[in-house]
Design a protein around this motif. Structure first.
Motif, PDB file in Angstrom:
ATOM      1  N   TYR A 234       0.822  -1.227  -0.058  1.00 52.56           N
ATOM      2  CA  TYR A 234       0.068   0.017   0.003  1.00 52.56           C
ATOM      3  C   TYR A 234       0.827   1.191  -0.091  1.00 52.56           C
ATOM      4  O   TYR A 234       0.579   2.209  -0.734  1.00 52.56           O
ATOM      5  N   VAL A 235       1.757   1.170   0.669  1.00 56.12           N
ATOM      6  CA  VAL A 235       2.847   2.516   0.755  1.00 56.12           C
ATOM      7  C   VAL A 235       3.922   2.334  -0.333  1.00 56.12           C
ATOM      8  O   VAL A 235       3.915   3.713  -0.950  1.00 56.12           O
ATOM      9  N   LEU A 236       4.312   1.495  -0.639  1.00 61.66           N
ATOM     10  CA  LEU A 236       5.458   1.510  -1.520  1.00 61.66           C
ATOM     11  C   LEU A 236       5.148   1.426  -2.920  1.00 61.66           C
ATOM     12  O   LEU A 236       5.607   2.315  -3.918  1.00 61.66           O
ATOM     13  N   THR A 237       4.241   0.744  -3.338  1.00 64.04           N
ATOM     14  CA  THR A 237       3.995   0.625  -4.945  1.00 64.04           C
ATOM     15  C   THR A 237       2.354   0.655  -5.187  1.00 64.04           C
ATOM     16  O   THR A 237       1.963   0.947  -6.413  1.00 64.04           O
ATOM     17  N   LYS A 238       1.310   0.624  -4.314  1.00 58.66           N
ATOM     18  CA  LYS A 238      -0.105   0.384  -4.494  1.00 58.66           C
ATOM     19  C   LYS A 238      -0.284  -0.326  -5.605  1.00 58.66           C
ATOM     20  O   LYS A 238      -1.075  -0.344  -6.353  1.00 58.66           O
ATOM     21  N   GLY A 239       0.607  -1.514  -5.650  1.00 61.41           N
ATOM     22  CA  GLY A 239       0.225  -2.684  -6.747  1.00 61.41           C
ATOM     23  C   GLY A 239       0.940  -2.527  -8.025  1.00 61.41           C
ATOM     24  O   GLY A 239       1.153  -3.122  -8.835  1.00 61.41           O
ATOM     25  N   GLY A 240       1.289  -1.286  -8.072  1.00 63.24           N
ATOM     26  CA  GLY A 240       2.094  -0.763  -9.501  1.00 63.24           C
ATOM     27  C   GLY A 240       3.387  -1.336  -9.362  1.00 63.24           C
ATOM     28  O   GLY A 240       3.920  -1.869  -8.410  1.00 63.24           O
ATOM     29  N   PRO A 241       4.347  -1.091 -10.435  1.00 58.08           N
ATOM     30  CA  PRO A 241       3.952  -0.461 -11.772  1.00 58.08           C
ATOM     31  C   PRO A 241       3.544  -1.481 -12.598  1.00 58.08           C
ATOM     32  O   PRO A 241       3.869  -2.644 -12.584  1.00 58.08           O
ATOM     33  N   ALA A 242       2.305  -0.973 -13.358  1.00 53.99           N
ATOM     34  CA  ALA A 242       1.547  -1.956 -14.363  1.00 53.99           C
ATOM     35  C   ALA A 242       1.463  -3.202 -13.564  1.00 53.99           C
ATOM     36  O   ALA A 242       1.217  -4.560 -14.100  1.00 53.99           O
ATOM     37  N   ASN A 243       0.603  -3.183 -12.143  1.00 47.25           N
ATOM     38  CA  ASN A 243       0.158  -4.496 -11.633  1.00 47.25           C
ATOM     39  C   ASN A 243       1.058  -5.339 -11.216  1.00 47.25           C
ATOM     40  O   ASN A 243       0.953  -6.462 -11.006  1.00 47.25           O
ATOM     41  N   LYS A 244       2.623  -4.852 -11.380  1.00 50.35           N
ATOM     42  CA  LYS A 244       3.555  -5.988 -11.095  1.00 50.35           C
ATOM     43  C   LYS A 244       3.822  -6.512  -9.712  1.00 50.35           C
ATOM     44  O   LYS A 244       4.449  -7.298  -9.236  1.00 50.35           O
ATOM     45  N   THR A 245       2.992  -5.585  -8.741  1.00 45.47           N
ATOM     46  CA  THR A 245       3.134  -5.997  -7.203  1.00 45.47           C
ATOM     47  C   THR A 245       1.836  -6.081  -6.677  1.00 45.47           C
ATOM     48  O   THR A 245       1.561  -6.106  -5.554  1.00 45.47           O
ATOM     49  N   MET A 246       0.960  -6.507  -7.885  1.00 43.55           N
ATOM     50  CA  MET A 246      -0.502  -6.659  -7.261  1.00 43.55           C
ATOM     51  C   MET A 246      -0.631  -7.915  -6.672  1.00 43.55           C
ATOM     52  O   MET A 246      -1.180  -8.934  -7.217  1.00 43.55           O
ATOM     53  N   VAL A 247      -0.578  -7.976  -5.183  1.00 44.75           N
ATOM     54  CA  VAL A 247      -0.705  -9.369  -4.538  1.00 44.75           C
ATOM     55  C   VAL A 247      -2.180  -9.448  -4.086  1.00 44.75           C
ATOM     56  O   VAL A 247      -2.736  -8.657  -4.215  1.00 44.75           O
ATOM     57  N   ILE A 248      -2.619 -10.680  -3.777  1.00 41.06           N
ATOM     58  CA  ILE A 248      -3.826 -10.993  -3.719  1.00 41.06           C
ATOM     59  C   ILE A 248      -4.642 -10.386  -2.734  1.00 41.06           C
ATOM     60  O   ILE A 248      -5.652  -9.859  -3.010  1.00 41.06           O
ATOM     61  N   SER A 249      -3.899  -9.987  -1.401  1.00 40.31           N
ATOM     62  CA  SER A 249      -4.654  -9.127  -0.599  1.00 40.31           C
ATOM     63  C   SER A 249      -5.063  -7.498  -1.126  1.00 40.31           C
ATOM     64  O   SER A 249      -6.032  -7.214  -0.873  1.00 40.31           O
ATOM     65  N   PHE A 250      -4.019  -7.157  -1.753  1.00 38.44           N
ATOM     66  CA  PHE A 250      -4.245  -5.942  -2.208  1.00 38.44           C
ATOM     67  C   PHE A 250      -5.370  -5.741  -3.578  1.00 38.44           C
ATOM     68  O   PHE A 250      -5.946  -4.775  -3.761  1.00 38.44           O
TER      69      PHE A 250
END
Lengths: 291, 291
Positions: A234-250
């Motif tokens: 939530y703080v570092l990437t908000k799931g970005g860049p281009a959903n590359k850090t979109m983990v399941i909880s997020f």
């Protein structure tokens, strides 16, 4: 002595407040959430419209969901492997005799005391591409001439999150393993030294069998904790860049509060709950066999 | 055959390597923490200056003055942050207290008394301790919205109590089991009731366990972010993690304040971790391996 009947009555009285709380705030909401996941929820009035398995069908046929599962698995696997390997190394190190060992052992726990959100902010600053200390140090050492965009590069971002997570969680693994190492029998250890067994052999024959139950516990507990990773993303990437850090909880949070898709968010949350339930059963079994 | 000198050299080299490894571990552990502290007193312009400067040329306590309102010109954010410290102390303190009171009584019944459904209930308690917060977010949010409870710290206290309670039951159950039964037998022969035995014999004996569980519960509540994010939407209800996260997301990025608020938010957990280290370690390990 006590009669059986009065014993169970006392027991029910003693557990009643706790059970009521868990019932009202745990079991009931889980049931409600399962029900929500079969509905389309009006985001303003919260009126429900039953649509059966539609939410699940949509999720399971969505590439974004599978991508988030893949990212979560990568996060779990890499961060836990890293933390276990480093944890074994550091705990073996701190198990040696050296001057100031007590102090080092006390200091080692400190990163774990840093709140998750503060840790995320801290690494946000350390990894800043223009002014961050990591880039400054690398530039000073002459290794790079231009700042590396650690958190906005799709290939790097997730690994940097793993790094930040590892900094904070490693102490936990080290402390637990150190506790395990205390139970290594000195006489067995001395016997292997007399036998002339090398370090490597000594580790596998003496230390590893003792650490094994603890390692299994760490493995399962850390997996369950890693599945829920949210704050740092939530703080570092908000799931970005281009959903590359979109983990399941997020992903679940995003569906719920960005698209106001409460039914779908619930359905994703229930999939996570089932995964956790399976791991919890494994853990429960494991503790039984440990006894 | 090795000569005596070569053995001596080998031993010295091993010692040097050992201390080198300890230094690396210390740098890795303390580096980011110290960097947070240094950054919090670094003049703003030096933080955002390109180049390879590492250490600040001057020290400024301006940000701490802003946060604690010493110069009388606190910003809105600083006011929210100051309020959030109080909120966090209340939320973490009260939910820890409730959880310990209800949880320790229930755990006693789980560890000592026979009653129907014990195993199943214990598993339920463990499951809720492990369940990712995201799984219950949507039902909580809808229930909270319908009853007008979003934006009050009481809601957070209730939710946190549920999760911590499950943890307390789980760990204290293991802790009680390590207390010899003979102690209680003596009390029972003296004519104490079950509850009398619990209150006069078990509670004093289990005091270190309460310290461990209490410290860990407080840290858990202090760290909790997701529910606080969703349920503390008013400025007066924000907890520390939410207020800290807003220095980097809501009003643009202010790295100096991020680090300063981070230092302030870390002080209490850091002191807890240092003073109660031995208890915390036992709380982390005893609950995890013993059933």
């Amino acid at each position: 002595m006590f009669k059986k009947n009065s014993e169970s009555r006392t027991a029910y009285m003693m557990i009643a407040p706790a059970v009521l709380i868990i019932l009202g705030l745990g079991i009931f909401p889980v049931g409600y959430s399962i029900w929500l996941s079969f509905n389309k929820v009006n985001p303003l009035s919260f009126d429900l419209d039953f649509i059966g398995l539609e939410n699940y069908a949509q999720i399971l046929s969505n590439a974004k969901f599978w991508q988030s599962i893949g990212i979560t698995l990568y996060f779990c696997a890499v961060s836990i492997a890293l933390q276990i390997v480093l944890g074994i190394m550091v705990s073996m190190l701190l198990n040696q005799k050296f001057v100031g060992r007590g102090l080092v052992r006390a200091l080692i726990l400190l990163p774990w005391a840093v709140p998750t959100i503060v840790n995320a902010n801290l690494w946000n600053w350390i990894l800043n591409s223009n002014y961050g200390i990591l880039n400054r140090l690398l530039m000073k050492a002459g290794l790079i001439s231009e700042g590396i965009p650690w958190l906005s590069d799709g290939k790097l971002a997730l690994n940097m999150i793993i790094l930040a997570d590892t900094w904070r969680m490693l102490p936990l693994v080290v402390i637990m393993l150190l506790a395990g190492l205390q139970t290594v029998s000195q006489s067995v250890l001395e016997a292997t030294i007399v036998d002339g067994a090398g370090r490597w052999k000594r580790f596998w024959c003496v230390y590893f069998p003792v650490l094994k139950p603890m390692l299994l516990v760490i493995l399962v507990l850390r997996t369950i904790q890693a599945i829920r990773v949210f704050d740092i993303i939530y703080v570092l990437t908000k799931g970005g860049p281009a959903n590359k850090t979109m983990v399941i909880s997020f992903y679940s949070y995003f569906e719920t509060f960005n698209y106001l898709n409460y039914g779908k968010g619930s359905a994703i949350a229930m999939i996570i709950a089932v995964l956790t339930l399976i791991l919890a059963l494994v853990y429960f079994r494991m503790l039984k066999t440990n006894d | 055959m090795k000569t005596r000198t070569s053995r001596k050299i080998k031993k010295t080299a091993a010692t040097v390597l050992l201390y080198l490894a300890v230094i690396i571990v210390l740098l890795w552990t303390m580096g980011p923490l110290l960097w947070m502290a240094v950054s919090s007193i670094m003049p703003g312009r030096e933080m955002l200056e390109s180049g390879t400067r590492i250490l600040p040329s001057a020290v400024t306590l301006e940000r701490y003055a802003v946060i604690f309102g010493i110069d009388g010109q606190a910003t809105q954010q600083a006011l929210v942050f100051r309020r959030s410290i109080l909120n966090s102390v209340i939320v973490a303190g009260v939910s820890t207290l409730f959880s310990i009171v209800f949880g320790s009584v229930a755990a006693y019944a789980f560890s000592r008394l026979m009653f129907k459904g014990k195993k199943a209930l214990l598993f339920v308690a463990m499951f809720f301790q492990l369940l990712p917060p995201i799984s219950l977010l949507v039902p909580y949010y809808i229930m909270g919205s319908r009853t007008g409870m979003v934006g009050h710290i009481i809601t957070l206290i209730i939710i946190d109590t549920n999760f911590i309670l499950a943890y307390v039951i789980w760990v204290m159950n293991g802790y009680y089991k390590s207390i010899p039964r003979d102690l209680e037998e003596a009390g029972r022969i003296d004519g104490c009731t079950r509850f009398g035995v619990f209150w006069r014999i078990i509670v004093p004996t289990a005091a270190p366990g309460f310290v461990a569980v209490g410290a860990l519960s407080f840290l858990m509540a202090w760290d909790e972010f997701l529910y606080a994010l969703v349920f503390s939407q008013s400025d007066s209800a924000k907890t520390i993690p939410v207020a800290v996260s807003e220095f980097s997301t809501k009003y643009g990025v202010d790295y100096g304040m991020m680090m300063t608020s981070g230092v302030v938010a870390t002080i209490i957990p850091l002191l807890l971790a240092l003073f109660f280290q031995r208890y915390i370690v036992s709380g982390l390990t005893s609950g995890a391996v013993k059933e």
